[in-house]
Scaffold this motif. Structure first.
Motif, short mmCIF file in Angstrom:
data_model
loop_
_atom_site.label_atom_id
_atom_site.label_comp_id
_atom_site.label_asym_id
_atom_site.label_seq_id
_atom_site.Cartn_x
_atom_site.Cartn_y
_atom_site.Cartn_z
N ASN A 142 12.48 -20.90 33.69
CA ASN A 142 13.16 -21.25 32.44
C ASN A 142 14.32 -22.21 32.69
O ASN A 142 14.61 -23.05 31.84
CB ASN A 142 13.64 -20.00 31.72
N LYS A 194 14.99 -26.03 31.03
CA LYS A 194 16.22 -26.49 30.41
C LYS A 194 16.71 -27.80 31.04
O LYS A 194 17.18 -28.69 30.35
CB LYS A 194 17.29 -25.42 30.48
N GLY A 223 15.56 -23.31 24.34
CA GLY A 223 14.81 -22.16 24.83
C GLY A 223 13.55 -21.84 24.05
O GLY A 223 13.03 -20.74 24.17
N ASP A 254 10.71 -21.03 26.48
CA ASP A 254 10.92 -20.00 27.49
C ASP A 254 9.87 -18.90 27.35
O ASP A 254 9.42 -18.57 26.27
CB ASP A 254 12.31 -19.39 27.35
#
Length: 74
Positions: free
Chosen positions: A2, A6, A68, A71
């Motif tokens: 994750n 980002k 996110g 994610d």
């Protein structure tokens, strides 16, 4: 993983800003001022059609990656 998503979100935003600059200042404006009809048509297509689509897509994709949305919850 994750964290990498980002970081890549920032990369996509930078690519989006780079394509905006390149589409406007390297392809669009010089073709408007060249005086040839072929360059004028190409400049219009790049400035009005291609640059907003490509830039917008990259910026939105980068925004979603940073927020996110992509994610995975394991």
């Amino acid at each position: 993983m994750n964290g990498i998503k980002k970081i890549l979100g920032i990369v996509w935003i930078v690519f989006g800003l780079a394509t905006a600059y390149f589409g406007i200042f390297e392809l669009g404006i010089p073709n408007f001022t060249s005086g040839k009809q072929d360059d004028l048509v190409f400049g219009i297509i790049v400035m009005i059609v291609l640059t907003p689509i490509i830039t917008g897509g990259l910026l939105i994709f980068g925004k979603y990656a940073l927020s996110g949305e992509y994610d995975t919850d394991n």
